[in-house]
Design a protein around this motif. Structure first.
Motif, PDB file in Angstrom:
ATOM      1  N   THR A 281       0.266   8.623   1.541  1.00  0.00           N
ATOM      2  CA  THR A 281       0.156   8.600   2.992  1.00  0.00           C
ATOM      3  C   THR A 281       1.500   8.946   3.614  1.00  0.00           C
ATOM      4  O   THR A 281       2.516   9.015   2.918  1.00  0.00           O
ATOM      5  CB  THR A 281      -0.301   7.220   3.499  1.00  0.00           C
TER       6      THR A 281
ATOM      7  N   ASP B 257       0.814  -1.217   0.000  1.00  0.00           N
ATOM      8  CA  ASP B 257       0.000   0.000   0.000  1.00  0.00           C
ATOM      9  C   ASP B 257       0.848   1.267   0.000  1.00  0.00           C
ATOM     10  O   ASP B 257       0.413   2.309  -0.459  1.00  0.00           O
ATOM     11  CB  ASP B 257      -0.990   0.008   1.168  1.00  0.00           C
TER      12      ASP B 257
ATOM     13  N   THR C 156      -0.295   4.589  -2.341  1.00  0.00           N
ATOM     14  CA  THR C 156      -1.137   5.558  -1.644  1.00  0.00           C
ATOM     15  C   THR C 156      -0.326   6.777  -1.193  1.00  0.00           C
ATOM     16  O   THR C 156       0.843   6.662  -0.862  1.00  0.00           O
ATOM     17  CB  THR C 156      -1.804   4.932  -0.403  1.00  0.00           C
TER      18      THR C 156
END
Length: 110
Positions: A42, A36, A40
């Motif tokens: 983030t 992830d 993503t």
């Protein structure tokens, strides 16, 4: 003054402060390893609440991105203020640098 701000942020979370005025400068690094983090936008921050959106500005290039805080870190080096996911580091253009001077600003708190 920077140290006082850091102490205040640990004692009084950003949700209780005027968020549009909250700015922090230092260095960004990036971390990968999990799938992830490759896709993503983030980041990890030592004290901002999970779910907070911050704008990260590369101080040398002026390029900015928005990332969601979903983890804790960086740890150990006080000048490093945020760990970006690989996708976020790629979008900001810091993959080849590894470490980059940044300014972060809260744009939305949960």
């Amino acid at each position: 003054m920077k140290y006082l701000l850091a102490v205040l942020l640990l004692v009084f979370p950003v949700s209780g402060m005027a968020q549009s005025n909250w700015v922090q400068t230092g260095f960004a690094v990036y971390y990968g390893g999990l799938k992830d983090r490759e896709t993503t936008l983030t980041a990890a921050h030592p004290s901002l609440p999970f779910g907070t959106w911050v704008e990260v500005k590369h101080q040398k290039t002026g390029k900015t991105i928005r990332v969601k805080i979903n983890d804790r870190g960086p740890f150990g080096n006080k000048s490093r203020i945020i760990d970006l996911s690989t996708a976020a580091a790629r979008a900001l253009g810091i993959i080849s640098e590894g470490v980059a001077p940044v300014e972060i600003r809260v744009v939305q708190s949960n």
